[in-house]
Design a protein around this motif. Structure first.
Motif, mmCIF file in Angstrom:
data_model
loop_
_atom_site.group_PDB
_atom_site.id
_atom_site.type_symbol
_atom_site.label_atom_id
_atom_site.label_comp_id
_atom_site.label_asym_id
_atom_site.label_seq_id
_atom_site.Cartn_x
_atom_site.Cartn_y
_atom_site.Cartn_z
ATOM 1 N N MET A 150 28.191 42.988 60.470
ATOM 2 C CA MET A 150 28.743 43.739 59.341
ATOM 3 C C MET A 150 30.014 43.082 58.793
ATOM 4 O O MET A 150 30.450 43.350 57.674
ATOM 5 C CB MET A 150 29.061 45.178 59.799
ATOM 6 C CG MET A 150 29.273 46.133 58.660
ATOM 7 S SD MET A 150 29.231 47.825 59.255
ATOM 8 C CE MET A 150 29.612 48.692 57.745
ATOM 9 N N ALA A 151 30.637 42.207 59.669
ATOM 10 C CA ALA A 151 31.901 41.588 59.260
ATOM 11 C C ALA A 151 31.744 40.858 57.930
ATOM 12 O O ALA A 151 30.822 40.084 57.743
ATOM 13 C CB ALA A 151 32.369 40.624 60.341
ATOM 14 N N GLY A 152 32.659 41.104 57.010
ATOM 15 C CA GLY A 152 32.636 40.399 55.744
ATOM 16 C C GLY A 152 31.945 41.151 54.629
ATOM 17 O O GLY A 152 32.113 40.821 53.457
ATOM 18 N N GLU A 153 31.155 42.184 54.958
ATOM 19 C CA GLU A 153 30.424 42.920 53.919
ATOM 20 C C GLU A 153 31.345 43.786 53.076
ATOM 21 O O GLU A 153 31.146 43.940 51.880
ATOM 22 C CB GLU A 153 29.340 43.796 54.562
ATOM 23 C CG GLU A 153 28.155 42.982 55.052
ATOM 24 C CD GLU A 153 27.132 43.850 55.756
ATOM 25 O OE1 GLU A 153 27.170 45.070 55.611
ATOM 26 O OE2 GLU A 153 26.281 43.275 56.465
ATOM 27 N N ILE A 154 32.326 44.386 53.711
ATOM 28 C CA ILE A 154 33.285 45.225 52.980
ATOM 29 C C ILE A 154 34.601 44.449 52.894
ATOM 30 O O ILE A 154 35.157 44.089 53.931
ATOM 31 C CB ILE A 154 33.508 46.581 53.699
ATOM 32 C CG1 ILE A 154 32.173 47.338 53.811
ATOM 33 C CG2 ILE A 154 34.546 47.425 52.973
ATOM 34 C CD1 ILE A 154 32.240 48.629 54.602
ATOM 35 N N PRO A 155 35.079 44.165 51.687
ATOM 36 C CA PRO A 155 36.304 43.356 51.599
ATOM 37 C C PRO A 155 37.530 44.103 52.110
ATOM 38 O O PRO A 155 37.591 45.336 52.040
ATOM 39 C CB PRO A 155 36.422 43.080 50.091
ATOM 40 C CG PRO A 155 35.643 44.171 49.440
ATOM 41 C CD PRO A 155 34.553 44.549 50.377
ATOM 42 N N ILE A 156 38.497 43.336 52.612
ATOM 43 C CA ILE A 156 39.762 43.937 53.062
ATOM 44 C C ILE A 156 40.558 44.303 51.812
ATOM 45 O O ILE A 156 40.777 43.462 50.940
ATOM 46 C CB ILE A 156 40.543 42.949 53.953
ATOM 47 C CG1 ILE A 156 39.745 42.671 55.238
ATOM 48 C CG2 ILE A 156 41.925 43.482 54.288
ATOM 49 C CD1 ILE A 156 40.326 41.607 56.138
ATOM 50 N N PRO A 157 40.986 45.570 51.691
ATOM 51 C CA PRO A 157 41.697 45.976 50.470
ATOM 52 C C PRO A 157 43.022 45.233 50.287
ATOM 53 O O PRO A 157 43.669 44.859 51.261
ATOM 54 C CB PRO A 157 41.964 47.471 50.684
ATOM 55 C CG PRO A 157 41.238 47.861 51.893
ATOM 56 C CD PRO A 157 40.897 46.642 52.672
ATOM 57 N N THR A 158 43.384 45.060 49.045
ATOM 58 C CA THR A 158 44.680 44.448 48.735
ATOM 59 C C THR A 158 45.460 45.416 47.842
ATOM 60 O O THR A 158 44.861 46.223 47.124
ATOM 61 C CB THR A 158 44.504 43.108 47.989
ATOM 62 O OG1 THR A 158 43.569 43.306 46.934
ATOM 63 C CG2 THR A 158 44.003 42.014 48.901
ATOM 64 N N PRO A 159 46.794 45.344 47.876
ATOM 65 C CA PRO A 159 47.580 46.279 47.072
ATOM 66 C C PRO A 159 47.424 46.040 45.570
ATOM 67 O O PRO A 159 47.229 44.900 45.137
ATOM 68 C CB PRO A 159 49.011 46.014 47.528
ATOM 69 C CG PRO A 159 48.995 44.714 48.230
ATOM 70 C CD PRO A 159 47.610 44.482 48.730
ATOM 71 N N THR A 160 47.471 47.123 44.810
ATOM 72 C CA THR A 160 47.389 47.036 43.351
ATOM 73 C C THR A 160 48.564 47.815 42.762
ATOM 74 O O THR A 160 49.287 48.493 43.497
ATOM 75 C CB THR A 160 46.081 47.680 42.853
ATOM 76 O OG1 THR A 160 46.091 49.062 43.276
ATOM 77 C CG2 THR A 160 44.845 46.992 43.400
ATOM 78 N N ALA A 161 48.698 47.736 41.442
ATOM 79 C CA ALA A 161 49.775 48.504 40.783
ATOM 80 C C ALA A 161 49.558 49.999 41.027
ATOM 81 O O ALA A 161 50.506 50.759 41.265
ATOM 82 C CB ALA A 161 49.771 48.193 39.297
ATOM 83 N N GLU A 162 48.279 50.391 41.002
ATOM 84 C CA GLU A 162 47.940 51.805 41.209
ATOM 85 C C GLU A 162 48.325 52.266 42.625
ATOM 86 O O GLU A 162 48.918 53.337 42.801
ATOM 87 C CB GLU A 162 46.437 51.963 41.000
ATOM 88 C CG GLU A 162 45.972 53.397 40.887
ATOM 89 C CD GLU A 162 44.434 53.478 40.876
ATOM 90 O OE1 GLU A 162 43.784 52.479 40.537
ATOM 91 O OE2 GLU A 162 43.926 54.541 41.248
ATOM 92 N N SER A 163 48.008 51.421 43.632
ATOM 93 C CA SER A 163 48.338 51.816 45.004
ATOM 94 C C SER A 163 49.851 51.857 45.200
ATOM 95 O O SER A 163 50.364 52.713 45.927
ATOM 96 C CB SER A 163 47.683 50.874 46.022
ATOM 97 O OG SER A 163 48.261 49.594 45.994
ATOM 98 N N THR A 164 50.580 50.951 44.545
ATOM 99 C CA THR A 164 52.042 50.933 44.665
ATOM 100 C C THR A 164 52.631 52.233 44.141
ATOM 101 O O THR A 164 53.493 52.849 44.776
ATOM 102 C CB THR A 164 52.628 49.731 43.878
ATOM 103 O OG1 THR A 164 51.999 48.544 44.347
ATOM 104 C CG2 THR A 164 54.133 49.624 44.067
ATOM 105 N N ILE A 165 52.144 52.653 42.959
ATOM 106 C CA ILE A 165 52.658 53.899 42.358
ATOM 107 C C ILE A 165 52.313 55.091 43.255
ATOM 108 O O ILE A 165 53.157 55.932 43.560
ATOM 109 C CB ILE A 165 52.079 54.103 40.934
ATOM 110 C CG1 ILE A 165 52.607 53.011 40.000
ATOM 111 C CG2 ILE A 165 52.441 55.480 40.369
ATOM 112 C CD1 ILE A 165 51.870 52.894 38.676
ATOM 113 N N ALA A 166 51.053 55.124 43.711
ATOM 114 C CA ALA A 166 50.605 56.255 44.542
ATOM 115 C C ALA A 166 51.429 56.356 45.832
ATOM 116 O O ALA A 166 51.869 57.445 46.221
ATOM 117 C CB ALA A 166 49.123 56.099 44.868
ATOM 118 N N VAL A 167 51.649 55.205 46.481
ATOM 119 C CA VAL A 167 52.406 55.200 47.742
ATOM 120 C C VAL A 167 53.855 55.624 47.492
ATOM 121 O O VAL A 167 54.420 56.446 48.231
ATOM 122 C CB VAL A 167 52.359 53.789 48.398
ATOM 123 C CG1 VAL A 167 53.383 53.660 49.516
ATOM 124 C CG2 VAL A 167 50.966 53.516 48.938
#
Lengths: 61, 519
Positions: free
Chosen positions: B1-18
């Motif tokens: 299964m390794a590699g099928e789901i990408p590792i998330p990276t930060p976005t402008a949206e995630s920065t605002i939400a956090v």
């Protein structure tokens, strides 16, 4: 604190819970040992709670 | 299964939400802190409030101070890095220790009634000794300083992972938030806000733990992925050591190396909850409770202790889905697992909620510890040496000391961040548990304990702490083995405490009035 039969039984149950955690890990392993440790800990906590509230409750506390 | 789901990276949206989620949680907590800060008329009130905390506040506050960045963040790193064998430092049986703390710690009320406002002050009352008070104060400050590093790594890591900010800026932002929050809050404020944080981290931890298991394809999928995985060192070097068992021959410095280490880790969890001064301090402000209230308090603690296992499950889920990819990415490595899983499961909002929970856990523990270190210095050392010093000056000094106690661990985290957070923190936990479980918790019930027994235990415990495998133990076998070191420290403390106490004279009965006898 005297070693009464109630206290002896309680301590024995707690000791069995403690020893069973690594035994479960060594024999069964996997998720069963993982969540089993939590269940055994819950039994320990409930026994401890029973001992405190029914046998060693101190009003001034 | 390794590699099928990408590792998330930060976005402008995630920065605002956090940013919104963390700022909101801290603003509410600080608002509560400010309310109590204004209500406090003197130093005593600022520290313990009105001793009217109920079982719900105390239960969640205790859960929050016990479950620090180690539990809500570092546990995922443990299972991600070591598989099932990481579960020993997760503390799958941590409830055994915390429930014991609920039973033993409650007697702290008697010491509070006699004027104790800090744990070392309780020790002074118990042993009728300013020496024990001062020594306990210094020891707690040293050990808690090490523990603070873990909180900073947890908060700065989650900030970096979810916003993309660089490591130094993440640390600085974290430090500013903490110092402001603690300076405003004080003890009484944080005791209520800590309880809110405890409720947040419990709910969020359990929800994300369950979600992550399904996200990774279910328990069987995770089990088979772990069965095929091998240990990968920080930096990405792959080994052939399997991580599908509850012990793994990774090295003698690892707690899960063999069953001797397992036993040591289990005793650490039994002792440390009652040995943590920031846990015992929760009982100083608690009101008298009925049996029904007491059961409610224990019930909250039982539910709260599910959280570390859920976070560990997030680490197993991450390892199952992404393989060992995170082990190549420093300075966070496998500790990044929980934050990244939360983003993968719940998107930007999920990441923000989880970041809020990590900040809740870490800042509540950090605030409790910094407050204890600051008051150790003022009340237990300065006030102890110069009793004529004014209460007002002690209060000002305590607030001022928040700054160095935030900066020192911050600098350590920046210059030498621990690769596996929970493994690092367990060193301090062993020492705190080994020393204070006996010196404070057992002494509240064992009348025969003496001040020389307490002094000898503290000195031995601190001496043995220096023999940690990562300090001098590396050059002094068999202390290069974590299990040997931990067991020697904890059971050595026990032996010295009881033997020296039995060989020396206890405090006279009239000095112990109100501490043991029923009114």
């Amino acid at each position: 604190m005297r070693l009464t039969p109630a206290l002896s039984i309680t301590l024995a149950v707690m000791a069995i819970c403690f020893i069973s955690v690594p035994l479960l890990a060594a024999t069964v392993g996997g998720w069963y040992a993982y969540w089993g440790a939590m269940i055994l800990s819950a039994v320990w906590a409930v026994v401890l709670l029973w001992l405190k509230t029914s046998r060693y409750w101190e009003e001034e506390d | 299964m390794a590699g099928e789901i990408p590792i998330p990276t930060p976005t402008a949206e995630s920065t605002i939400a956090v940013t919104v989620a963390i700022a909101g949680m801290l603003a509410i907590s600080a608002g509560i802190g400010l309310y109590y800060f204004k209500k406090a008329k003197n130093f005593d009130e600022w520290m313990v409030g009105h001793r009217d905390m109920g079982p719900v506040i105390t239960g969640f506050a205790l859960t929050a101070t016990f479950l620090s960045g180690w539990a809500i963040f570092g546990n995922a790193g443990l299972c991600y890095t070591y598989g099932w064998s990481g579960s020993w430092l997760i503390g799958t049986m941590n409830l055994m220790g915390l429930s014991l703390c609920v039973v033993l710690g409650y007697r702290m009320r008697r010491y509070a009634a006699l004027g104790a406002r800090t744990v070392p002050e309780a020790a002074k009352l118990r042993f009728d000794s300013r020496l024990v008070q001062g020594l306990a104060g210094i020891t707690m400050a040293i050990l808690l300083l090490v523990y603070c590093i873990g909180q900073f790594k947890a908060m700065a890591s989650v900030w970096k992972l979810t916003t993309g900010t660089d490591w130094l800026t993440s640390l600085v932002i974290t430090a500013i938030l903490c110092a402001t929050y603690i300076a405003i809050g004080g003890y009484a404020g944080t005791n209520v806000s800590v309880a809110i944080q405890g409720a947040i981290l419990t709910l969020v931890g359990i929800a994300f733990g369950i979600a992550s298991i399904f996200w990774a394809g279910g328990p069987s999928q995770i089990s088979s992925a772990i069965a095929n995985a091998t240990f990968v060192k920080t930096g990405g070097s792959v080994t052939s050591i399997p991580i599908d068992g509850y012990t793994a021959p990774i090295g003698v410095t690892f707690a899960g190396y063999d069953y001797l280490g397992v036993v040591a880790a289990m005793f650490m969890f039994v002792f440390m909850a009652s040995g943590f001064p920031h846990n015992l301090a929760r009982f100083i402000g608690v009101k008298k409770v009925s049996k029904k209230d007491y059961k409610l308090l224990m019930g909250i603690v039982i539910v709260g202790c599910l959280t570390p296992l859920m976070i560990g499950a997030m680490g197993l889920a991450a390892r199952s889905v992404w393989g060992a990819q995170l082990m190549s990415s420093g300075p966070i490595f496998g500790d990044a697992a929980a934050a990244l899983v939360s983003m993968a499961v719940g998107g930007s909002v999920g990441g923000a909620i989880f970041a809020m929970a990590v900040f809740s856990a870490a800042i509540s523990t950090l605030a409790g510890m910094v407050m204890i270190m600051a008051t150790n210095m003022t009340r237990d050392i300065i006030g102890n040496a110069r009793p004529q010093i004014s209460s007002r000056l002690l209060l000002s000094l305590s607030r001022l000391l928040v700054i160095p106690f935030v900066i020192i661990p911050l600098w350590w985290t920046y210059t030498a961040p621990p690769p596996v957070l929970s493994e690092f923190m367990s060193g301090s936990a062993v020492a705190q548990g080994g020393i204070f479980f006996f010196v404070i918790a057992v002494s509240m019930y064992w009348k025969r304990a003496t001040k020389w027994g307490a002094v000898a235990t503290i000195l031995y415990g601190m001496g043995m702490a220096l023999m940690h495998p990562a300090v001098y133990g590396a050059r002094l076998p068999p202390f290069n083995s974590w299990s040997v070191w931990a067991l020697t420290l904890m059971f050595g403390c026990a032996a010295i405490y009881f033997i020296v106490s039995l060989l020396t004279k206890p405090a006279p009965d009239e000095k112990l009035k109100g501490l043991f006898d029923k009114p």
